[in-house]
Design a protein around this motif. Structure first.
Motif, PDB file in Angstrom:
ATOM      1  N   ILE A  70       0.840  -1.200   0.000  1.00 35.06           N
ATOM      2  CA  ILE A  70       0.000   0.000   0.000  1.00 35.06           C
ATOM      3  C   ILE A  70       0.873   1.247   0.000  1.00 35.06           C
ATOM      4  CG2 ILE A  70      -1.639   1.357   1.368  1.00 35.06           C
ATOM      5  CD1 ILE A  70      -2.866  -1.351   2.225  1.00 35.06           C
ATOM      6  N   VAL A  71       1.905   1.243   0.808  1.00 34.44           N
ATOM      7  CA  VAL A  71       2.809   2.388   0.862  1.00 34.44           C
ATOM      8  C   VAL A  71       3.492   2.580  -0.493  1.00 34.44           C
ATOM      9  CG1 VAL A  71       4.909   3.303   1.931  1.00 34.44           C
ATOM     10  CG2 VAL A  71       3.151   2.240   3.347  1.00 34.44           C
ATOM     11  N   LYS A  72       3.932   1.506  -1.119  1.00 35.51           N
ATOM     12  CA  LYS A  72       4.570   1.593  -2.439  1.00 35.51           C
ATOM     13  C   LYS A  72       3.583   2.084  -3.496  1.00 35.51           C
ATOM     14  CE  LYS A  72       8.023  -1.973  -1.698  1.00 35.51           C
ATOM     15  NZ  LYS A  72       8.436  -3.351  -2.048  1.00 35.51           N
ATOM     16  N   ALA A  73       2.335   1.648  -3.419  1.00 35.34           N
ATOM     17  CA  ALA A  73       1.335   2.027  -4.417  1.00 35.34           C
ATOM     18  C   ALA A  73       1.009   3.514  -4.367  1.00 35.34           C
ATOM     19  CB  ALA A  73       0.059   1.215  -4.225  1.00 35.34           C
ATOM     20  N   THR A  74       1.192   4.141  -3.219  1.00 34.25           N
ATOM     21  CA  THR A  74       0.866   5.561  -3.089  1.00 34.25           C
ATOM     22  C   THR A  74       2.097   6.462  -3.184  1.00 34.25           C
ATOM     23  OG1 THR A  74       0.985   5.411  -0.680  1.00 34.25           O
ATOM     24  CG2 THR A  74      -1.183   5.105  -1.693  1.00 34.25           C
ATOM     25  N   GLN A  75       3.234   5.873  -3.490  1.00 35.87           N
ATOM     26  CA  GLN A  75       4.466   6.631  -3.582  1.00 35.87           C
ATOM     27  C   GLN A  75       4.422   7.558  -4.798  1.00 35.87           C
ATOM     28  OE1 GLN A  75       7.851   4.038  -3.946  1.00 35.87           O
ATOM     29  NE2 GLN A  75       9.147   5.429  -2.804  1.00 35.87           N
ATOM     30  N   VAL A  76       4.911   8.779  -4.630  1.00 34.56           N
ATOM     31  CA  VAL A  76       4.957   9.743  -5.724  1.00 34.56           C
ATOM     32  C   VAL A  76       6.055   9.321  -6.695  1.00 34.56           C
ATOM     33  CG1 VAL A  76       5.343  12.158  -6.328  1.00 34.56           C
ATOM     34  CG2 VAL A  76       4.164  11.578  -4.202  1.00 34.56           C
TER      35      VAL A  76
END
Length: 102
Positions: A70-76
């Motif tokens: 989830i954190v990777k998917a929302t990374q800019v």
């Protein structure tokens, strides 16, 4: 490929995926509740009605092993340069810390 998905449909999909992963890990709702620290009624409501706070959702994902994804998917993502002018302009620009629009 362009997908058109509403927030309500996305919430339902996430609840279905959490339930499927919980069952795949052979966890009961009580077991997931205890491991994640999310109250059992909250977990039940999420699986049945797709309603949950972000904090509780992330706690559940931590137990199910999906938090890093989830954190990777929302990374800019960094924008690539299309010309040397873009490179030169980027060197002179400061990174914005606030948006301009309300």
């Amino acid at each position: 490929m362009v997908l058109f998905i509403t927030p309500a449909r996305a919430q339902k999909k996430l609840a279905e995926q959490v339930r499927a992963k919980r069952l795949q890990m052979n966890l009961t709702q009580i077991g997931l509740s205890r491991r994640s620290g999310v109250p059992l009624p909250t977990l039940r409501k999420f699986e049945q009605k797709s309603v949950i706070s972000l904090e509780s959702f992330l706690k559940i994902q931590m137990v199910l092993g999906g938090l890093e994804d989830i954190v990777k998917a929302t990374q800019v993502k960094e924008v690539g340069f299309s010309s040397i002018d873009d490179v030169l302009m980027a060197e002179n620009e400061n990174t914005r810390k606030r948006g301009k629009r309300n």
